[in-house]
Scaffold this motif. Structure first.
Motif, short mmCIF file in Angstrom:
data_model
loop_
_atom_site.label_atom_id
_atom_site.label_comp_id
_atom_site.label_asym_id
_atom_site.label_seq_id
_atom_site.Cartn_x
_atom_site.Cartn_y
_atom_site.Cartn_z
N LEU A 129 0.68 -1.16 -0.03
CA LEU A 129 -0.15 0.02 -0.14
C LEU A 129 0.79 1.09 -0.11
O LEU A 129 0.61 2.18 -0.68
CB LEU A 129 -0.95 0.15 1.21
CG LEU A 129 -2.12 -1.07 1.11
CD1 LEU A 129 -2.51 -1.05 2.64
CD2 LEU A 129 -3.03 -0.71 0.08
N ASP A 130 2.14 1.30 0.84
CA ASP A 130 2.79 2.41 0.88
C ASP A 130 3.44 2.71 -0.40
O ASP A 130 3.80 3.91 -0.71
CB ASP A 130 3.92 2.02 2.10
CG ASP A 130 4.46 3.60 2.63
OD1 ASP A 130 3.74 4.25 2.86
OD2 ASP A 130 5.81 3.47 2.96
N PHE A 148 -4.34 4.44 1.99
CA PHE A 148 -3.15 4.25 2.96
C PHE A 148 -2.65 5.66 3.58
O PHE A 148 -1.97 5.94 4.42
CB PHE A 148 -2.06 3.58 2.61
CG PHE A 148 -1.06 3.14 3.31
CD1 PHE A 148 -1.30 2.31 4.81
CD2 PHE A 148 0.21 3.30 3.42
CE1 PHE A 148 -0.35 2.07 5.76
CE2 PHE A 148 1.12 3.26 4.69
CZ PHE A 148 0.86 2.46 5.49
N SER A 149 -2.67 6.58 2.12
CA SER A 149 -2.27 7.84 2.48
C SER A 149 -3.12 8.68 3.58
O SER A 149 -2.67 9.09 4.54
CB SER A 149 -2.34 8.75 1.28
OG SER A 149 -2.36 10.11 1.46
N ARG A 150 -4.56 8.30 3.51
CA ARG A 150 -5.43 8.90 4.66
C ARG A 150 -5.18 7.99 5.91
O ARG A 150 -5.19 8.96 7.05
CB ARG A 150 -6.75 8.70 4.05
CG ARG A 150 -7.82 9.56 4.98
CD ARG A 150 -9.07 9.69 4.14
NE ARG A 150 -8.93 10.67 3.01
CZ ARG A 150 -9.90 11.32 2.45
NH1 ARG A 150 -11.16 11.38 3.08
NH2 ARG A 150 -9.64 12.26 1.56
N MET A 151 -4.90 7.01 5.77
CA MET A 151 -4.77 6.05 7.20
C MET A 151 -3.36 6.63 7.83
O MET A 151 -3.59 6.73 9.18
CB MET A 151 -4.71 4.65 6.71
CG MET A 151 -4.45 3.74 8.02
SD MET A 151 -5.83 3.68 9.02
CE MET A 151 -5.03 3.54 10.67
N LYS A 152 -2.43 6.88 6.91
CA LYS A 152 -1.04 7.37 7.65
C LYS A 152 -1.27 8.92 8.16
O LYS A 152 -0.88 8.98 9.47
CB LYS A 152 -0.06 7.38 6.48
CG LYS A 152 1.56 7.72 7.12
CD LYS A 152 2.45 7.74 6.24
CE LYS A 152 2.90 6.33 5.56
NZ LYS A 152 4.02 6.38 4.58
N SER B 397 3.38 12.70 4.28
CA SER B 397 3.70 12.93 2.99
C SER B 397 5.13 12.11 2.53
O SER B 397 5.71 12.38 1.52
CB SER B 397 3.84 14.29 2.56
OG SER B 397 4.66 15.04 3.24
N GLN B 398 5.55 11.25 3.52
CA GLN B 398 6.76 10.61 3.33
C GLN B 398 6.47 8.88 3.34
O GLN B 398 5.74 8.38 3.73
CB GLN B 398 7.75 10.74 4.40
CG GLN B 398 8.51 12.04 4.51
CD GLN B 398 9.52 12.28 5.48
OE1 GLN B 398 9.40 11.54 6.66
NE2 GLN B 398 10.13 13.62 5.49
N ALA B 399 7.23 8.15 2.66
CA ALA B 399 7.07 6.75 2.45
C ALA B 399 7.74 6.14 3.77
O ALA B 399 8.49 6.82 4.61
CB ALA B 399 7.93 6.25 1.22
#
Lengths: 193, 563
Positions: A129-130, A148-152, B397-399
């Motif tokens: 996902l990342d 996953f962007s939102r979850m992070k 916004s970082q991996a």
């Protein structure tokens, strides 16, 4: 006024107005609403499976190390509040679909739900996902709608604004007392910032 | 309320930056003074919330999105209208106004005792004769009826009372005051300041913001403790607002009557006497009309609210609004432009951080059109801004994820420096407000229709901000320099001013050199409405100085029986 006086004043300000001067009946009524709110907070949108999945993903993003992780900060409860009271129907639906998709991916790859998978399998799913989010970013596409962007984002925001995150990880000082614009930083460690 | 309790020597409309000063000065100079505040009372020990941590507010500081969209769709555009301080901003449904099509205007308002002084930006800069002479020189607007020498002693007086921290620079375009010790610049800001001095000499200077925040104990108030969120209140009273500085001084005289929940509808004008005799009020809670009488009236309700009251004060002598024989009432609305600038990375200082949350930034005094004339635009601009290092927020916004990701976020990002410009707006009669006959507020009072837009002069200056900001960052050796021009609607800088301007000629201005209405001798207006031009400095300290000056004049005139 020195710093101790300041704290005393603040302590008074914080505690006095809340319940002072209420009759026993009013106190009981206040207690019922408070508890109702607390109960409501636990699970307004997420069912137990979803809540545990969110808590597990969050803990993988920000795990317990020398400080507590996202689970201890109750990030899943924060996520539930936002889903219930902040997101619109579209965003809520998108998030829940993304959450269900995590199980779908896990069953496809390993034959079990995310919660039934091993630590290594869970990590592999999140890494996939990342990588998708990173690819969107590399292509200058907005990754905001990717689950996953939102979850992070939710995990980081929920963790670093929690009491655990601010006090133990960031070692936040509510009243620094002074300002120094150029001090030596402690080496990477909690609050080394 | 007994009839006697409705008659006062003075009535002050509004309890914010200007109203607090009017109250203090009029009370201390012997007048029984009624202060009418449209909003609720404020009790610091309950209403100030600067130390409430994010985990104790329901949305952790994100705000109640649905309530904001429903009740504060305009107010929420202000950074300070957040989950803590949103209660200090008005309900947009109760307080409507309209705008002309295609001309948005964000009117940001606070109705409570203290007004917007509770959540103001606290930046304090004197005007100079470069500003007071500007209209006369280039012909926009009318000439100011005062010069720096007229207001300088009042700047001294006001600054001494409220406490201003800052650095003296000796610049003619930004006069020094008597400052408390300046707050510190941080590592990257010092670096930019030194290199800029090497490149531009004294022409472009980085200094710490001059602000109404105490850096040491002053007149019974404690020094700042650097919690960083002044707009939520301050239980140690370390920044200036009227709730804990000017209104207590007024109260100490025993001559103050403060009436919250009092929405002023209009000023009562006695045709026979040719005087203002009082005000009509709608009680905000009961919605019942009331009247109060006073020998002198000070309008300090904020620029557009004071003008609205005058526009709604119609009589046979003044059919288009009280004190409007000139026809200028409502005209020449201004705000500052904001948002031209640049940011860049400052190399080094990786082992250094700030400790404490400084509620203040840097300032670069105006350097355009000070000695020479830029070919593209009149007047000038100044920069605010500063340097800082990014924190955990960049992680989204970082991996990556996991222990390494979490621990990497403990190391702050590089120092980033931002210049953020604030520019002067020319006074133009085509930017104006008028009563909107179709719209009334929750108390049945006619609302305003606002017609306002930036002109080419403002847009060109905004562009130039981004050019010169980037030029300075390149010159000092910053990397990754990004110029920007943000498109902000007028109003959002919350420096709205003009619409009842001061001037020498009663035919072309509403107020005289003492903020006294040309047409009605016992009527004064000392808030932002009085401004004849906008300069580029944050205006509040000038409102305070003009208010104190006007109050002293009014009391002397009353003693001479001229009022």
């Amino acid at each position: 006024m020195n710093r101790r006086d300041v704290l005393r004043v603040l302590g008074g300000a914080a505690t006095v107005p809340l319940f002072a001067g209420l009759s026993p009946g009013e106190l009981r009524a206040r207690g019922i609403t408070t508890h109702a709110r607390a109960r409501g907070r636990a699970l307004q949108v997420l069912d137990p499976h979803q809540s545990e999945t969110v808590a597990t993903i969050a803990e993988l993003i920000l795990p317990e190390t020398d400080t507590p992780g996202a689970r201890a900060a109750k990030v899943h409860e924060f996520v539930d509040v936002l889903l219930a009271e902040w997101y619109d129907d579209k965003d809520r639906g998108r998030f829940l679909a993304g959450l269900a998709d995590v199980d779908t991916r896990c069953r496809g790859a390993f034959g079990v739900d995310f919660l039934g998978a091993s630590e290594a399998q869970r990590t592999a799913i999140l890494a996939g996902l990342d990588a998708e989010v990173a690819a969107l970013r590399a292509a200058h596409a907005k990754p905001d709608d990717h689950f996953f962007s939102r979850m992070k984002w939710l995990t980081l925001y929920g963790y670093y604004t929690s009491e655990v995150g601010m006090m133990e990880e960031l070692r936040w000082q509510v009243i620094p007392g002074t300002y120094d614009g150029c001090v030596e930083r402690q080496q990477p460690a909690p609050g080394g910032f | 309320m007994a009839a006697a309790a409705r008659t006062f020597d003075a009535i002050v409309v509004g309890s914010g930056i200007s109203g607090g000063w009017a109250a203090k000065e009029l009370c201390e100079r012997g007048l029984s003074t009624l202060v009418l505040e449209a909003g609720r009372p404020i009790r610091p020990e309950i209403d100030y919330v600067e130390h409430v941590p994010p985990w104790q507010v329901h949305f952790r500081g994100l705000g109640d999105r649905r309530a904001l969209e429903r009740d504060q769709p305009i107010q929420k555009h202000c950074y300070a209208c957040d989950e803590w301080s949103g209660k200090f901003f008005v309900n947009d449904t109760d307080n409507p106004y309209t705008t002309a099509p295609g001309k948005p205007f964000d009117w940001i308002r606070g109705r409570q005792v203290g007004g917007r002084s509770i959540m103001w930006g606290r930046q304090v800069y004197r005007w100079s004769d470069l500003d007071f002479e500007a209209n006369a020189k280039d012909g926009f607007g009318v000439d100011w009826p005062i010069r720096y020498a007229d207001i300088a002693p009042w700047y001294d007086y006001v600054e001494d009372f409220i406490g201003i921290s800052g650095e003296t620079l000796g610049l003619p375009q930004l006069p020094d005051g008597k400052f408390l010790p300046p707050m510190q610049l941080n590592c990257a800001e010092r670096w930019v300041r030194e290199r800029l001095a090497g490149r531009y000499g004294g022409e472009r200077v980085v200094t710490i913001g001059r602000c109404a925040i105490l850096t040491k104990a002053h007149r019974g108030r404690a020094a700042c403790h650097y919690c960083g969120t002044c707009e939520r209140g301050c239980i140690t009273y370390s920044y200036f607002n009227s709730v804990h500085v000017t209104l207590p001084a007024a109260r100490a005289t025993g001559r103050l009557t403060l009436r919250p929940y009092s929405v002023v509808h209009s000023v009562i004008f006695d045709e026979r006497k040719g005087r203002a005799t009082g005000v009509r009020v709608i009680d905000a809670q009961t919605k019942q009309p009331l009247e109060f009488q006073g020998r002198v009236i000070f309008l300090c309700a904020s620029a557009l609210e004071s003008t609205r009251i005058l526009l709604n004060s119609k009589s046979a002598s003044f059919p288009t609004g009280l004190a409007n024989s000139s026809g200028e009432l409502g005209r020449n609305l201004m705000d500052h432009t904001m948002g031209g600038g640049a940011n860049g990375t400052i190399p080094g200082f990786e082992d250094r951080i700030e400790r404490g949350d400084r509620p203040n930034g840097i300032y670069v005094p105006r350097y355009r059109n000070v000695r020479d004339q830029h070919p593209d635009f009149l007047r000038g601009y100044a920069f605010q801004g500063g340097a800082g290092r990014s924190g955990w927020g960049r992680g989204s916004s970082q991996a990556g994820f996991g222990p390494g990701f979490k621990h990497a976020l403990r190391t702050p990002g590089p120092w980033r420096f931002t210049f953020y410009g604030f520019g002067e707006c020319l006074p133009r009669p085509t930017n104006y407000v008028e009563p909107d006959p179709e719209t009334v507020d929750a108390w049945g009072i006619p609302a305003l229709k606002i017609h306002c837009e930036w002109s080419d002069n403002e847009r060109k200056a905004l562009q130039d901000m981004s050019v010169t900001a980037a030029e300075m960052l390149e010159a000092v050796g910053a990397t990754d320099v990004s110029p920007f021009v943000n498109d902000n609607p007028p109003g959002l800088t919350i420096h709205e001013m003009g619409t009842a301007r001061m001037g020498r000629d009663p035919k072309t201005s509403v107020l005289n050199a003492h903020n006294q209405a040309h047409d009605v001798k016992n009527l004064f207006c000392t808030d932002g409405a009085c401004m004849t031009s906008s300069a580029n400095q944050n205006p509040s300290i000038t409102y305070m100085a003009l208010t104190a000056r006007a109050a002293a004049y009014a009391v002397e005139a009353m003693k001479r029986r001229e009022l």
